[in-house]
Design a protein around this motif. Structure first.
Motif, PDB file in Angstrom:
ATOM      1  N   LEU A  69      35.203  47.883  26.658  1.00 20.84           N
ATOM      2  CA  LEU A  69      34.655  46.581  27.052  1.00 20.84           C
ATOM      3  C   LEU A  69      33.157  46.671  27.300  1.00 20.84           C
ATOM      4  CD1 LEU A  69      37.235  45.049  29.547  1.00 20.84           C
ATOM      5  CD2 LEU A  69      36.327  43.971  27.498  1.00 20.84           C
ATOM      6  N   LEU A  70      32.726  47.805  27.825  1.00 24.37           N
ATOM      7  CA  LEU A  70      31.304  47.981  28.145  1.00 24.37           C
ATOM      8  C   LEU A  70      30.534  48.579  26.965  1.00 24.37           C
ATOM      9  CD1 LEU A  70      31.776  49.266  31.794  1.00 24.37           C
ATOM     10  CD2 LEU A  70      31.123  46.973  31.071  1.00 24.37           C
ATOM     11  N   GLY A  71      31.215  48.702  25.822  1.00 18.97           N
ATOM     12  CA  GLY A  71      30.527  49.128  24.614  1.00 18.97           C
ATOM     13  C   GLY A  71      30.431  50.630  24.418  1.00 18.97           C
ATOM     14  N   ARG A  72      31.269  51.389  25.113  1.00 16.85           N
ATOM     15  CA  ARG A  72      31.233  52.847  24.953  1.00 16.85           C
ATOM     16  C   ARG A  72      32.537  53.323  24.324  1.00 16.85           C
ATOM     17  NH1 ARG A  72      29.837  55.283  30.585  1.00 16.85           N
ATOM     18  NH2 ARG A  72      28.904  57.005  29.450  1.00 16.85           N
ATOM     19  N   LEU A  73      32.426  53.983  23.178  1.00 18.23           N
ATOM     20  CA  LEU A  73      33.603  54.420  22.440  1.00 18.23           C
ATOM     21  C   LEU A  73      33.921  55.880  22.749  1.00 18.23           C
ATOM     22  CD1 LEU A  73      32.773  53.007  18.873  1.00 18.23           C
ATOM     23  CD2 LEU A  73      33.687  51.794  20.845  1.00 18.23           C
ATOM     24  N   PRO A  74      35.198  56.209  22.963  1.00 24.40           N
ATOM     25  CA  PRO A  74      35.540  57.616  23.167  1.00 24.40           C
ATOM     26  C   PRO A  74      35.272  58.413  21.894  1.00 24.40           C
ATOM     27  CG  PRO A  74      37.527  56.275  23.003  1.00 24.40           C
ATOM     28  CD  PRO A  74      36.360  55.328  23.013  1.00 24.40           C
ATOM     29  N   THR A  75      34.775  59.638  22.050  1.00 23.44           N
ATOM     30  CA  THR A  75      34.518  60.471  20.877  1.00 23.44           C
ATOM     31  C   THR A  75      35.859  60.945  20.297  1.00 23.44           C
ATOM     32  OG1 THR A  75      34.396  62.416  22.291  1.00 23.44           O
ATOM     33  CG2 THR A  75      32.317  61.303  21.773  1.00 23.44           C
ATOM     34  N   PRO A  89      42.974  52.484  16.083  1.00 22.87           N
ATOM     35  CA  PRO A  89      42.704  51.286  15.266  1.00 22.87           C
ATOM     36  C   PRO A  89      41.841  50.249  15.980  1.00 22.87           C
ATOM     37  CG  PRO A  89      45.060  51.453  15.827  1.00 22.87           C
ATOM     38  CD  PRO A  89      44.412  52.709  16.304  1.00 22.87           C
ATOM     39  N   ILE A  90      41.984  50.170  17.314  1.00 27.95           N
ATOM     40  CA  ILE A  90      41.160  49.231  18.096  1.00 27.95           C
ATOM     41  C   ILE A  90      39.690  49.622  17.984  1.00 27.95           C
ATOM     42  CG2 ILE A  90      40.681  48.391  20.440  1.00 27.95           C
ATOM     43  CD1 ILE A  90      43.378  47.467  19.913  1.00 27.95           C
ATOM     44  N   ILE A  91      39.446  50.925  18.099  1.00 25.23           N
ATOM     45  CA  ILE A  91      38.072  51.431  18.014  1.00 25.23           C
ATOM     46  C   ILE A  91      37.499  51.205  16.615  1.00 25.23           C
ATOM     47  CG2 ILE A  91      36.671  53.546  18.104  1.00 25.23           C
ATOM     48  CD1 ILE A  91      38.812  54.504  20.231  1.00 25.23           C
ATOM     49  N   ALA A  92      38.330  51.461  15.601  1.00 25.48           N
ATOM     50  CA  ALA A  92      37.883  51.228  14.223  1.00 25.48           C
ATOM     51  C   ALA A  92      37.546  49.753  14.016  1.00 25.48           C
ATOM     52  CB  ALA A  92      38.971  51.673  13.243  1.00 25.48           C
ATOM     53  N   ALA A  93      38.354  48.869  14.598  1.00 25.22           N
ATOM     54  CA  ALA A  93      38.109  47.426  14.466  1.00 25.22           C
ATOM     55  C   ALA A  93      36.799  47.036  15.142  1.00 25.22           C
ATOM     56  CB  ALA A  93      39.280  46.641  15.063  1.00 25.22           C
ATOM     57  N   MET A  94      36.525  47.645  16.298  1.00 23.50           N
ATOM     58  CA  MET A  94      35.272  47.346  17.004  1.00 23.50           C
ATOM     59  C   MET A  94      34.057  47.802  16.210  1.00 23.50           C
ATOM     60  SD  MET A  94      35.927  48.182  21.002  1.00 23.50           S
ATOM     61  CE  MET A  94      34.275  47.656  21.490  1.00 23.50           C
ATOM     62  N   ARG A  95      34.167  49.003  15.632  1.00 25.52           N
ATOM     63  CA  ARG A  95      33.066  49.560  14.857  1.00 25.52           C
ATOM     64  C   ARG A  95      32.689  48.695  13.661  1.00 25.52           C
ATOM     65  NH1 ARG A  95      31.407  54.856  15.522  1.00 25.52           N
ATOM     66  NH2 ARG A  95      32.918  56.123  16.609  1.00 25.52           N
ATOM     67  N   SER A  96      33.707  48.220  12.940  1.00 24.31           N
ATOM     68  CA  SER A  96      33.425  47.539  11.684  1.00 24.31           C
ATOM     69  C   SER A  96      33.513  46.023  11.808  1.00 24.31           C
ATOM     70  CB  SER A  96      34.397  48.036  10.608  1.00 24.31           C
ATOM     71  OG  SER A  96      35.724  47.846  11.039  1.00 24.31           O
TER      72      SER A  96
ATOM     73  N   GLU B  14      30.535  57.553  23.113  1.00 31.08           N
ATOM     74  CA  GLU B  14      29.498  57.264  22.125  1.00 31.08           C
ATOM     75  C   GLU B  14      28.947  55.872  22.409  1.00 31.08           C
ATOM     76  OE1 GLU B  14      29.334  56.585  17.322  1.00 31.08           O
ATOM     77  OE2 GLU B  14      31.134  57.410  18.211  1.00 31.08           O
ATOM     78  N   GLN B  15      27.617  55.773  22.518  1.00 32.58           N
ATOM     79  CA  GLN B  15      27.027  54.490  22.906  1.00 32.58           C
ATOM     80  C   GLN B  15      26.167  53.857  21.817  1.00 32.58           C
ATOM     81  OE1 GLN B  15      25.581  55.729  26.892  1.00 32.58           O
ATOM     82  NE2 GLN B  15      25.735  53.550  27.356  1.00 32.58           N
ATOM     83  N   ASP B  16      25.729  54.667  20.873  1.00 35.25           N
ATOM     84  CA  ASP B  16      24.731  54.160  19.932  1.00 35.25           C
ATOM     85  C   ASP B  16      25.347  53.743  18.594  1.00 35.25           C
ATOM     86  OD1 ASP B  16      25.460  56.621  19.189  1.00 35.25           O
ATOM     87  OD2 ASP B  16      23.454  57.482  19.046  1.00 35.25           O
ATOM     88  N   TRP B  17      26.618  53.355  18.644  1.00 38.39           N
ATOM     89  CA  TRP B  17      27.313  52.977  17.406  1.00 38.39           C
ATOM     90  C   TRP B  17      26.995  51.539  16.996  1.00 38.39           C
ATOM     91  CZ3 TRP B  17      30.664  48.789  17.828  1.00 38.39           C
ATOM     92  CH2 TRP B  17      30.893  48.370  19.145  1.00 38.39           C
ATOM     93  N   ASP B  18      26.565  50.721  17.961  1.00 36.44           N
ATOM     94  CA  ASP B  18      26.457  49.282  17.732  1.00 36.44           C
ATOM     95  C   ASP B  18      25.048  48.920  17.270  1.00 36.44           C
ATOM     96  OD1 ASP B  18      27.031  46.605  17.707  1.00 36.44           O
ATOM     97  OD2 ASP B  18      26.578  46.338  19.836  1.00 36.44           O
ATOM     98  N   ASP B  19      24.730  49.252  16.012  1.00 33.39           N
ATOM     99  CA  ASP B  19      23.375  49.024  15.526  1.00 33.39           C
ATOM    100  C   ASP B  19      23.379  47.985  14.384  1.00 33.39           C
ATOM    101  OD1 ASP B  19      24.542  50.379  13.445  1.00 33.39           O
ATOM    102  OD2 ASP B  19      23.597  52.288  13.951  1.00 33.39           O
ATOM    103  N   ASP B  20      22.219  47.803  13.794  1.00 33.18           N
ATOM    104  CA  ASP B  20      22.106  46.826  12.709  1.00 33.18           C
ATOM    105  C   ASP B  20      22.419  47.438  11.358  1.00 33.18           C
ATOM    106  OD1 ASP B  20      21.454  44.356  13.918  1.00 33.18           O
ATOM    107  OD2 ASP B  20      19.490  45.167  14.438  1.00 33.18           O
TER     108      ASP B  20
END
Lengths: 215, 44
Positions: A69-75, A89-96, B14-20
């Motif tokens: 929620l705070l924008g930090r993804l687990p490695t 899959p949730i993390i993959a959805a957030m990324r893309s 990981e924090q810097d994934w959300d870029d342009d």
């Protein structure tokens, strides 16, 4: 416990401090204080006995959705070490910005997430996924029409959703867009007449931690 | 006892994934689709 008359927090044994912070964190989640939840659960994780794998997994079950929620993804290493694969899959959805993947995962894993007590928390990530997709649309649109980069046509957002297999009508698309602005995921406004979202020139997509996460 | 606690707590998030940066398969598909729509719009 935080009162000054109470004994110094650090005077307590680590096991009690960890247990206390774990429950403070879980309560904070219920109260929608996600920054506080993050701090308390991170403390619990960091001070957990290194052999207490089950307790760590328990802390992470709640900490991971809070961090997302705070924008930090687990490695990937963290996921592998604690078997947190249900979040992949949730993390993959957030990324893309894959709304379809997010929807399908929430539906398929609904029972599990409800049982684990994280369903409502994860449901809040939907806007982060929409935001990411809008950011992709913004980027592609900027490449195609650089001089109109701050004006994102809402039909383009609709096209992106349709390409993913999420058919929404224009009213629904506008509703999503309005919510993104209202909840501070995007800085901009909507021109209803022109079906355009006008976004800020500088920093149109503030960090997720700055979004308004309460209902 | 701090020695009983886990030292491996850095770099878990990981924090810097959300870029342009948009370079994935989906963005390319979207770009092709939007370009096609643009052309059709101009042709009409």
């Amino acid at each position: 416990v935080d009162s000054r008359q109470f004994a110094d927090f650090d005077a307590f044994p680590a096991s009690q401090r960890v247990t206390y912070k774990f429950y403070v964190g879980r309560l904070a989640v219920f109260d929608e204080n996600y920054q506080e939840a993050q701090e308390a659960l991170e403390y619990a994780l960091a001070h957990c006995h290194r052999g207490a794998a089950r307790n760590k997994a328990l802390v992470l079950k709640y900490l991971v959705p809070v961090q997302l929620l705070l924008g930090r993804l687990p490695t990937p290493a963290l996921i592998a070490a604690h078997g947190l694969h249900q979040y992949e899959p949730i993390i993959a959805a957030m990324r893309s910005g894959d709304v379809k993947l997010f929807n399908d995962t929430m539906e398929a894993q609904q029972f599990r997430f409800i049982q684990e007590g994280t369903y409502l928390l994860l449901e809040k990530l939907r806007y982060a996924v929409y935001r990411r997709l809008l950011r992709v649309v913004h980027g592609v649109h900027a490449q195609l029409e650089p001089e109109k980069r701050t004006q994102i046509p809402l039909p383009q957002f609709q096209t992106a959703l349709a390409l993913q297999g999420v058919p929404l009508d224009m009213d629904e698309v506008e509703c999503v867009a309005a919510n993104l602005i209202f909840r501070k995921y995007v800085r901009g406004y909507i021109s209803h007449k022109n079906e355009v979202m006008v976004v800020a020139k500088a920093d149109p997509f503030p960090p997720l931690a700055q979004a308004s996460l309460t209902d | 006892d701090a020695r009983q606690e886990d030292p491996k707590n850095q770099a878990l998030w990981e924090q810097d994934w959300d870029d342009d940066n948009i370079n994935d398969d989906f963005s390319h598909r979207l770009k092709a689709e939007l370009a096609k729509q643009q052309q059709q719009g101009q042709g009409a």
